[in-house]
Design a protein around this motif. Sequence first.
Motif, PDB file in Angstrom:
ATOM      1  N   HIS A 171      -0.411  -8.478 -32.662  1.00 47.91           N
ATOM      2  CA  HIS A 171      -0.609  -9.448 -33.728  1.00 47.91           C
ATOM      3  C   HIS A 171      -1.958  -9.192 -34.378  1.00 47.91           C
ATOM      4  O   HIS A 171      -2.961  -9.023 -33.690  1.00 47.91           O
ATOM      5  N   ASP A 187       3.136  -7.919 -35.492  1.00 49.87           N
ATOM      6  CA  ASP A 187       3.384  -9.275 -35.973  1.00 49.87           C
ATOM      7  C   ASP A 187       2.328  -9.581 -37.025  1.00 49.87           C
ATOM      8  O   ASP A 187       1.270 -10.108 -36.720  1.00 49.87           O
ATOM      9  N   GLN A 214       1.071 -10.896 -41.076  1.00 50.61           N
ATOM     10  CA  GLN A 214       1.262 -12.027 -41.977  1.00 50.61           C
ATOM     11  C   GLN A 214       2.078 -11.620 -43.206  1.00 50.61           C
ATOM     12  O   GLN A 214       2.057 -10.449 -43.605  1.00 50.61           O
ATOM     13  N   THR A 239       7.580  -7.593 -37.853  1.00 52.65           N
ATOM     14  CA  THR A 239       7.977  -8.985 -37.691  1.00 52.65           C
ATOM     15  C   THR A 239       7.962  -9.675 -39.048  1.00 52.65           C
ATOM     16  O   THR A 239       6.968  -9.623 -39.764  1.00 52.65           O
ATOM     17  N   ASN A 258       7.715 -12.932 -40.871  1.00 49.39           N
ATOM     18  CA  ASN A 258       7.211 -14.286 -40.636  1.00 49.39           C
ATOM     19  C   ASN A 258       7.344 -15.161 -41.869  1.00 49.39           C
ATOM     20  O   ASN A 258       6.554 -16.047 -42.099  1.00 49.39           O
ATOM     21  N   LYS A 280       8.370 -18.051 -43.889  1.00 51.69           N
ATOM     22  CA  LYS A 280       8.753 -19.430 -43.556  1.00 51.69           C
ATOM     23  C   LYS A 280       9.952 -19.867 -44.389  1.00 51.69           C
ATOM     24  O   LYS A 280       9.951 -19.752 -45.605  1.00 51.69           O
ATOM     25  N   SER A 321      11.030 -13.827 -36.900  1.00 52.04           N
ATOM     26  CA  SER A 321      10.391 -14.882 -36.124  1.00 52.04           C
ATOM     27  C   SER A 321      11.211 -16.167 -36.195  1.00 52.04           C
ATOM     28  O   SER A 321      11.408 -16.725 -37.265  1.00 52.04           O
ATOM     29  N   ARG A 340      10.381 -18.990 -35.134  1.00 55.56           N
ATOM     30  CA  ARG A 340       9.545 -20.146 -35.477  1.00 55.56           C
ATOM     31  C   ARG A 340       9.468 -20.375 -36.986  1.00 55.56           C
ATOM     32  O   ARG A 340       9.035 -21.427 -37.429  1.00 55.56           O
ATOM     33  N   CYS A 341       9.889 -19.382 -37.750  1.00 52.02           N
ATOM     34  CA  CYS A 341       9.843 -19.507 -39.211  1.00 52.02           C
ATOM     35  C   CYS A 341      11.151 -19.996 -39.804  1.00 52.02           C
ATOM     36  O   CYS A 341      11.221 -20.306 -40.983  1.00 52.02           O
TER      37      CYS A 341
END
Length: 122
Positions: A23, A44, A46, A65, A67, A69, A98, A100-101
Amino acid sequence: MLLPYLKRVVESAHSRDIYLNFHCCGKVEEFVPLMIEAGADAWDGQPLNDIWGLYAKYGDRLAMTLNEKVPDISKKEAESWVDNIIAHLEKGKQLIISRRCMNETACEIMYVKSREFYGREE
């Protein structure tokens, strides 16, 4: 300057059978070749980085990854979002999406459609 230290971390993780998902915040896409040379398994990063461009160029050597959203959207909109992701996928390249997104609807649709994508013959 960074390569020897990152390589040491990767080698230590791999010697313990640990998958290394590196990350790193910020616009660091220029360091992706260094991550590959160090032996990292995944990055990972941004969303401000060109994840799709990096995936196209390096996805066969480093898992990227995503990410991005996903807001609370309708089932139809979630299906469109997933279809757009699937349209960018290439066999032999690695993309981590991801969880979580994603909202729950997008997760369920992604689960089904990604298995259809990876299950079909070329």
